[in-house]
Scaffold this motif. Structure first.
Motif, PDB file in Angstrom:
ATOM      1  N   ASP A   1      -8.254   5.453  79.112  1.00 58.01           N
ATOM      2  CA  ASP A   1      -8.043   6.792  79.679  1.00 58.01           C
ATOM      3  C   ASP A   1      -8.710   7.875  78.811  1.00 58.01           C
ATOM      4  O   ASP A   1      -8.174   8.271  77.768  1.00 58.01           O
ATOM      5  CB  ASP A   1      -6.532   7.034  79.787  1.00 58.01           C
ATOM      6  CG  ASP A   1      -6.217   8.336  80.505  1.00 58.01           C
ATOM      7  OD1 ASP A   1      -7.163   9.053  80.903  1.00 58.01           O
ATOM      8  OD2 ASP A   1      -5.015   8.630  80.668  1.00 58.01           O
TER       9      ASP A   1
ATOM     10  N   ARG B   1      -9.002  12.340  74.636  1.00 58.15           N
ATOM     11  CA  ARG B   1      -9.370  13.709  74.240  1.00 58.15           C
ATOM     12  C   ARG B   1      -8.152  14.439  73.662  1.00 58.15           C
ATOM     13  O   ARG B   1      -8.268  15.193  72.703  1.00 58.15           O
ATOM     14  CB  ARG B   1      -9.983  14.471  75.422  1.00 58.15           C
ATOM     15  CG  ARG B   1     -11.384  13.963  75.756  1.00 58.15           C
ATOM     16  CD  ARG B   1     -12.104  14.853  76.745  1.00 58.15           C
ATOM     17  NE  ARG B   1     -11.570  14.734  78.103  1.00 58.15           N
ATOM     18  CZ  ARG B   1     -11.875  13.746  78.955  1.00 58.15           C
ATOM     19  NH1 ARG B   1     -12.718  12.784  78.595  1.00 58.15           N
ATOM     20  NH2 ARG B   1     -11.362  13.716  80.169  1.00 58.15           N
ATOM     21  N   ARG B   2      -6.986  14.194  74.228  1.00 59.81           N
ATOM     22  CA  ARG B   2      -5.757  14.793  73.659  1.00 59.81           C
ATOM     23  C   ARG B   2      -5.507  14.233  72.261  1.00 59.81           C
ATOM     24  O   ARG B   2      -5.145  14.980  71.339  1.00 59.81           O
ATOM     25  CB  ARG B   2      -4.537  14.472  74.535  1.00 59.81           C
ATOM     26  CG  ARG B   2      -4.439  15.382  75.716  1.00 59.81           C
ATOM     27  CD  ARG B   2      -3.305  15.021  76.647  1.00 59.81           C
ATOM     28  NE  ARG B   2      -3.415  15.906  77.780  1.00 59.81           N
ATOM     29  CZ  ARG B   2      -2.770  17.058  77.923  1.00 59.81           C
ATOM     30  NH1 ARG B   2      -1.876  17.434  77.044  1.00 59.81           N
ATOM     31  NH2 ARG B   2      -2.977  17.835  78.966  1.00 59.81           N
TER      32      ARG B   2
ATOM     33  N   THR C   1      -2.419  10.077  86.929  1.00 63.97           N
ATOM     34  CA  THR C   1      -3.285  10.835  86.025  1.00 63.97           C
ATOM     35  C   THR C   1      -2.835  12.290  85.884  1.00 63.97           C
ATOM     36  O   THR C   1      -2.826  12.834  84.783  1.00 63.97           O
ATOM     37  CB  THR C   1      -4.732  10.806  86.573  1.00 63.97           C
ATOM     38  OG1 THR C   1      -4.999   9.477  86.979  1.00 63.97           O
ATOM     39  CG2 THR C   1      -5.740  11.230  85.544  1.00 63.97           C
TER      40      THR C   1
ATOM     41  N   ALA D   1      -9.031  11.064  79.267  1.00 62.46           N
ATOM     42  CA  ALA D   1      -8.276  12.317  79.113  1.00 62.46           C
ATOM     43  C   ALA D   1      -7.228  12.171  78.003  1.00 62.46           C
ATOM     44  O   ALA D   1      -7.007  13.094  77.203  1.00 62.46           O
ATOM     45  CB  ALA D   1      -7.612  12.687  80.439  1.00 62.46           C
TER      46      ALA D   1
END
Ligand SMILES: C[S@@+](CC[C@H](N)C(=O)[O-])C[C@H]1O[C@@H](n2cnc3c(N)ncnc32)[C@H](O)[C@@H]1O
Length: 259
Positions: free
Chosen positions: A92, A97-98, A29, A94
């Motif tokens: 995932d 969000r990217r 991660t 994260a």
């Protein structure tokens, strides 16, 4: 007046799935911030463009990008076809969000769903395309089989699944020998190749190729594993439509149409 864009992230995990493990894009991660830089250096964008070209997505068509990560294939679809309706799926948060930040910056509408490949976020027989890039080798045997079966469920008759990932036919002994020699050449030739970024990249690439070849998840894609996976799920015409000899290993592009 500029058109409104709509970028949203929907968490569609069940309560049990909140603790379900998955293999993230970079394996760990904390390495996620390097994902887009590394894939840019490795020219993964060219694989995405070829995948989009092979999928042939028309205006208004619905597309789910399975294992979308930071959204690069979804965004390549939208760059080629602004009027496609694209959903990226990945466990995932994260990475999603990217992906959302990138879509907003490029003023592209994109729906992102937090969830797993075995539950494609679409009604039965509703999708024109399922696409997926470098994700299948992150998914275990059970998850891959469930993904292929769910792609069949979610696609319209005539809908297409287009997958790009490491793998393809198992190399013949001759090709394997050539490959080993090629890697050995890189390793033995350090003094001749000089130092610096180019040398570092060659070394990284040789390391990645040998690690990829030994990776049991990638091994599932060998022997035309993706073609077999789709054929077993009920896509009779599944076949490799192209391949690329990438610095990280052989990349296969597989396509099938829902009967
Ligand atoms: C190497 S990355 C590829 C990301 C993106 N498709 C690309 O081409 O850059 C693999 C992705 O698969 C996702 N993944 C892992 N297990 C998954 C699963 N069971 N269902 C869906 N995606 C999964 C990871 O979170 C990661 O984002």
């Amino acid at each position: 007046m500029t058109a409104e864009i709509d970028v949203r992230i929907l968490d569609q995990r069940t309560p049990e799935e909140r603790d379900r493990p998955f293999l993230p894009g970079m394996g760990r991660t904390w390495l996620l911030p390097f994902y887009d830089v590394l894939t840019k250096v490795a020219r993964v964008g060219e694989l995405h463009e070829r995948t989009v070209e092979l999928a042939g997505i028309a205006a208004g068509e619905t597309v789910v990008d399975v294992g979308c990560g930071t959204g690069n294939l979804s965004l390549a679809v939208l760059a080629a076809q602004h009027d496609a309706r694209v959903t990226g799926l990945d466990p995932d948060g994260a990475s999603l969000r990217r992906a959302a930040r990138k879509a907003k910056r490029r003023r592209l509408s994109l729906t992102l769903v937090q969830g797993y490949a075995d539950r494609i976020p679409a009604e039965d027989g509703s999708l024109d395309h399922v696409v997926s890039s470098l994700a299948l080798h992150h998914i275990d045997d059970e998850g891959r089989v469930a993904f292929a079966q769910d792609a069949l469920r979610a696609l319209k008759p005539g809908g297409k699944v287009t997958i790009v990932d490491l793998g393809g036919p198992t190399p013949t002994e001759h090709e394997a020998g050539h490959e080993a020699g090629h890697e050995a050449g890189h390793e033995a030739g350090h003094a001749d190749h000089g130092h610096g970024l180019a040398h570092g990249l060659r070394h990284l690439s040789a390391l990645m190729r040998s690690r990829m070849a030994q990776n049991p998840s990638v091994a599932r894609n060998l022997g035309n594993g993706i073609v077999a996976l789709l054929a077993d799920a009920g896509f009779p015409g599944a076949r490799e439509v192209d391949h690329v000899d990438h610095r990280f290993g052989r990349v296969t592009l597989v396509q099938a149409t829902r009967p």
